[in-house]
Write a protein that holds these residues in place. Structure first.
Motif, PDB file in Angstrom:
ATOM      1  N   THR A   1       0.834  -1.195   0.000  1.00  0.00           N
ATOM      2  CA  THR A   1       0.000   0.000   0.000  1.00  0.00           C
ATOM      3  C   THR A   1       0.874   1.252   0.000  1.00  0.00           C
ATOM      4  O   THR A   1       1.806   1.363   0.800  1.00  0.00           O
ATOM      5  N   ILE A   2       0.591   2.169  -0.902  1.00  0.00           N
ATOM      6  CA  ILE A   2       1.315   3.442  -0.943  1.00  0.00           C
ATOM      7  C   ILE A   2       0.571   4.438  -0.061  1.00  0.00           C
ATOM      8  O   ILE A   2      -0.586   4.780  -0.326  1.00  0.00           O
ATOM      9  N   HIS A   3       1.233   4.893   0.968  1.00  0.00           N
ATOM     10  CA  HIS A   3       0.617   5.759   1.969  1.00  0.00           C
ATOM     11  C   HIS A   3       0.648   7.232   1.578  1.00  0.00           C
ATOM     12  O   HIS A   3      -0.316   7.968   1.800  1.00  0.00           O
ATOM     13  N   HIS A   4       1.763   7.665   0.968  1.00  0.00           N
ATOM     14  CA  HIS A   4       1.913   9.103   0.720  1.00  0.00           C
ATOM     15  C   HIS A   4       2.897   9.384  -0.409  1.00  0.00           C
ATOM     16  O   HIS A   4       3.619   8.508  -0.874  1.00  0.00           O
TER      17      HIS A   4
ATOM     18  N   GLU B   1       2.853  28.690  -6.359  1.00  0.00           N
ATOM     19  CA  GLU B   1       1.512  28.116  -6.482  1.00  0.00           C
ATOM     20  C   GLU B   1       1.331  27.366  -7.801  1.00  0.00           C
ATOM     21  O   GLU B   1       0.656  26.335  -7.861  1.00  0.00           O
ATOM     22  N   GLU B   2       1.932  27.878  -8.873  1.00  0.00           N
ATOM     23  CA  GLU B   2       1.798  27.229 -10.180  1.00  0.00           C
ATOM     24  C   GLU B   2       2.400  25.826 -10.175  1.00  0.00           C
ATOM     25  O   GLU B   2       1.777  24.868 -10.643  1.00  0.00           O
ATOM     26  N   LYS B   3       3.600  25.689  -9.620  1.00  0.00           N
ATOM     27  CA  LYS B   3       4.239  24.372  -9.563  1.00  0.00           C
ATOM     28  C   LYS B   3       3.543  23.480  -8.540  1.00  0.00           C
ATOM     29  O   LYS B   3       3.466  22.254  -8.712  1.00  0.00           O
ATOM     30  N   ALA B   4       3.013  24.066  -7.481  1.00  0.00           N
ATOM     31  CA  ALA B   4       2.253  23.289  -6.501  1.00  0.00           C
ATOM     32  C   ALA B   4       1.006  22.687  -7.152  1.00  0.00           C
ATOM     33  O   ALA B   4       0.632  21.543  -6.886  1.00  0.00           O
ATOM     34  N   THR B   5       0.381  23.462  -8.034  1.00  0.00           N
ATOM     35  CA  THR B   5      -0.791  22.982  -8.763  1.00  0.00           C
ATOM     36  C   THR B   5      -0.412  21.848  -9.701  1.00  0.00           C
ATOM     37  O   THR B   5      -1.107  20.828  -9.803  1.00  0.00           O
ATOM     38  N   LEU B   6       0.718  21.989 -10.385  1.00  0.00           N
ATOM     39  CA  LEU B   6       1.190  20.947 -11.299  1.00  0.00           C
ATOM     40  C   LEU B   6       1.412  19.636 -10.545  1.00  0.00           C
ATOM     41  O   LEU B   6       0.967  18.564 -10.986  1.00  0.00           O
ATOM     42  N   VAL B   7       2.089  19.705  -9.416  1.00  0.00           N
ATOM     43  CA  VAL B   7       2.368  18.490  -8.630  1.00  0.00           C
ATOM     44  C   VAL B   7       1.077  17.859  -8.134  1.00  0.00           C
ATOM     45  O   VAL B   7       0.904  16.635  -8.198  1.00  0.00           O
ATOM     46  N   SER B   8       0.153  18.661  -7.658  1.00  0.00           N
ATOM     47  CA  SER B   8      -1.121  18.133  -7.162  1.00  0.00           C
ATOM     48  C   SER B   8      -1.896  17.421  -8.267  1.00  0.00           C
ATOM     49  O   SER B   8      -2.493  16.360  -8.052  1.00  0.00           O
ATOM     50  N   LYS B   9      -1.878  18.000  -9.465  1.00  0.00           N
ATOM     51  CA  LYS B   9      -2.563  17.380 -10.602  1.00  0.00           C
ATOM     52  C   LYS B   9      -1.964  16.014 -10.935  1.00  0.00           C
ATOM     53  O   LYS B   9      -2.687  15.040 -11.177  1.00  0.00           O
ATOM     54  N   VAL B  10      -0.638  15.943 -10.949  1.00  0.00           N
ATOM     55  CA  VAL B  10       0.027  14.678 -11.280  1.00  0.00           C
ATOM     56  C   VAL B  10      -0.287  13.620 -10.233  1.00  0.00           C
ATOM     57  O   VAL B  10      -0.570  12.454 -10.564  1.00  0.00           O
TER      58      VAL B  10
ATOM     59  N   PHE C   1      -2.680   8.487  -8.559  1.00  0.00           N
ATOM     60  CA  PHE C   1      -3.185   7.820  -7.353  1.00  0.00           C
ATOM     61  C   PHE C   1      -4.598   8.278  -7.020  1.00  0.00           C
ATOM     62  O   PHE C   1      -4.912   9.463  -7.122  1.00  0.00           O
ATOM     63  N   GLU C   2      -5.382   7.340  -6.569  1.00  0.00           N
ATOM     64  CA  GLU C   2      -6.744   7.669  -6.166  1.00  0.00           C
ATOM     65  C   GLU C   2      -6.804   8.176  -4.728  1.00  0.00           C
ATOM     66  O   GLU C   2      -7.609   9.031  -4.391  1.00  0.00           O
ATOM     67  N   ASP C   3      -5.961   7.604  -3.872  1.00  0.00           N
ATOM     68  CA  ASP C   3      -6.082   7.924  -2.452  1.00  0.00           C
ATOM     69  C   ASP C   3      -4.718   7.830  -1.768  1.00  0.00           C
ATOM     70  O   ASP C   3      -4.372   6.790  -1.211  1.00  0.00           O
ATOM     71  N   VAL C   4      -3.965   8.894  -1.826  1.00  0.00           N
ATOM     72  CA  VAL C   4      -2.712   8.967  -1.072  1.00  0.00           C
ATOM     73  C   VAL C   4      -2.650  10.306  -0.357  1.00  0.00           C
ATOM     74  O   VAL C   4      -3.317  11.268  -0.747  1.00  0.00           O
ATOM     75  N   LYS C   5      -1.841  10.366   0.669  1.00  0.00           N
ATOM     76  CA  LYS C   5      -1.603  11.609   1.385  1.00  0.00           C
ATOM     77  C   LYS C   5      -0.412  12.322   0.748  1.00  0.00           C
ATOM     78  O   LYS C   5       0.372  11.721   0.020  1.00  0.00           O
ATOM     79  N   LEU C   6      -0.292  13.602   1.052  1.00  0.00           N
ATOM     80  CA  LEU C   6       0.825  14.387   0.543  1.00  0.00           C
ATOM     81  C   LEU C   6       1.539  15.019   1.732  1.00  0.00           C
ATOM     82  O   LEU C   6       0.921  15.715   2.539  1.00  0.00           O
TER      83      LEU C   6
ATOM     84  N   ALA D   1      -3.119  21.663  -2.337  1.00  0.00           N
ATOM     85  CA  ALA D   1      -3.499  20.260  -2.143  1.00  0.00           C
ATOM     86  C   ALA D   1      -4.876  20.160  -1.487  1.00  0.00           C
ATOM     87  O   ALA D   1      -5.703  19.318  -1.865  1.00  0.00           O
ATOM     88  N   LYS D   2      -5.133  21.010  -0.514  1.00  0.00           N
ATOM     89  CA  LYS D   2      -6.450  21.012   0.140  1.00  0.00           C
ATOM     90  C   LYS D   2      -7.539  21.325  -0.873  1.00  0.00           C
ATOM     91  O   LYS D   2      -8.614  20.708  -0.861  1.00  0.00           O
ATOM     92  N   ASP D   3      -7.286  22.280  -1.764  1.00  0.00           N
ATOM     93  CA  ASP D   3      -8.264  22.633  -2.797  1.00  0.00           C
ATOM     94  C   ASP D   3      -8.533  21.451  -3.728  1.00  0.00           C
ATOM     95  O   ASP D   3      -9.638  21.306  -4.253  1.00  0.00           O
ATOM     96  N   PHE D   4      -7.514  20.627  -3.956  1.00  0.00           N
ATOM     97  CA  PHE D   4      -7.660  19.442  -4.800  1.00  0.00           C
ATOM     98  C   PHE D   4      -8.312  18.269  -4.062  1.00  0.00           C
ATOM     99  O   PHE D   4      -8.585  17.242  -4.659  1.00  0.00           O
ATOM    100  N   GLY D   5      -8.519  18.438  -2.777  1.00  0.00           N
ATOM    101  CA  GLY D   5      -9.104  17.355  -1.986  1.00  0.00           C
ATOM    102  C   GLY D   5      -8.106  16.287  -1.594  1.00  0.00           C
ATOM    103  O   GLY D   5      -8.482  15.173  -1.226  1.00  0.00           O
ATOM    104  N   ILE D   6      -6.817  16.620  -1.663  1.00  0.00           N
ATOM    105  CA  ILE D   6      -5.771  15.678  -1.262  1.00  0.00           C
ATOM    106  C   ILE D   6      -5.504  15.845   0.224  1.00  0.00           C
ATOM    107  O   ILE D   6      -5.312  16.958   0.717  1.00  0.00           O
ATOM    108  N   GLU D   7      -5.497  14.730   0.948  1.00  0.00           N
ATOM    109  CA  GLU D   7      -5.228  14.787   2.385  1.00  0.00           C
ATOM    110  C   GLU D   7      -3.753  15.120   2.611  1.00  0.00           C
ATOM    111  O   GLU D   7      -2.875  14.504   2.021  1.00  0.00           O
ATOM    112  N   ILE D   8      -3.506  16.102   3.468  1.00  0.00           N
ATOM    113  CA  ILE D   8      -2.128  16.523   3.714  1.00  0.00           C
ATOM    114  C   ILE D   8      -1.641  16.036   5.078  1.00  0.00           C
ATOM    115  O   ILE D   8      -2.429  15.801   6.001  1.00  0.00           O
TER     116      ILE D   8
END
Length: 242
Positions: free
Chosen positions: A103-106, A121-130, A135-140, A152-159
């Motif tokens: 299992t990949i946790h993060h 912010e632009e590169k943060a958005t790029l990383v979040s998109k990738v 992955f469907e469900d990993v933490k960052l 990441a919070k805006d993308f719904g990614i758990e931090i």
């Protein structure tokens, strides 16, 4: 992190130092290089296997594709090139993990990329998109009060808030540049004091001798710190009852 539970320490692994077997007993999560700044399919497989045997949470550690500079320099790349490289790194790791039913946790970006997405912010958005594409469900793992935290919070990614046990901070919560002599903390007792202040008081003492708010759910100790094993053993003893 529930402060009644054991403190979480993580290490960046699979970076060619071959010390994973020494570090693994003293950490609870790890970030495994996936071919950008270091690593190979064979090394990924070995470190995943070790993490599974030690019940250590498994994370992906992507970076700029720059083994020459160990991923510690911002490369001149187009967004499309960077996106493609990161996607390939994450996909490779995903495939290797699946072979061991791991299992990949993060995900935790490495080096120059980690520092860049904290302020860009632009590169943060790029990383979040990738991350979401692969992955469907990993933490960052992210630094507190950073651009990537908000994106990441805006993308719904758990931090998961990360702080560095063996690195000094500036007043703006950026890490002291590795070009400076005081960038890394190698004294084991100073590391303990550094972590205790962040863990108990949610504050960090900066190199400008000021205190700043700092939230941390996990603390990173660099595997390439010359005193890494000694420091981790000492941290393990100090926080054993946490």
């Amino acid at each position: 992190m529930d402060r009644t539970t054991k403190i979480d320490f993580n290490c960046d692994l699979g970076e060619g130092l071959n010390n994973e077997h020494l570090l693994m007993p003293y950490i609870s999560s790890c970030n495994i290089a996936c071919g950008g700044h270091a690593g190979s399919p064979q090394i990924i497989d070995k470190v995943i296997s070790l993490a599974l045997s030690h019940n250590v949470k498994i994370g992906v550690h992507p970076s700029y594709p720059d083994k020459e500079n160990f991923g510690r320099v911002v490369l001149e790349m187009t967004d499309l090139e960077l996106q493609g490289s990161l996607k390939n790194q994450l996909q490779l790791f995903k495939e290797r993990a699946a072979m061991q039913d791991a299992t990949i946790h993060h995900v935790k970006p490495h080096g120059a990329l980690y520092n860049l997405i904290a302020v860009d912010e632009e590169k943060a958005t790029l990383v979040s998109k990738v991350v979401q594409q692969v992955f469907e469900d990993v933490k960052l793992y992210v630094p507190f009060n950073s651009k990537i935290e908000k994106v990441a919070k805006d993308f719904g990614i758990e931090i998961v808030y990360e702080a560095f046990a063996d690195r000094n901070y500036n007043d703006d919560l950026t890490l002291v540049s590795r070009s400076e002599p005081n960038a890394t903390i190698t004294d084991k007792e100073k590391v303990v004091a550094h972590v205790k202040r962040m863990f108990h008081e949610s504050k960090v003492k900066t190199v400008q001798d000021n205190e700043r708010e700092m939230k941390a759910d996990t603390f990173c100790l660099h595997g390439d710190n010359e005193k890494a094993i000694e420091i981790l053993k000492n941290l393990h003893r100090e926080f054993l009852s946490y």
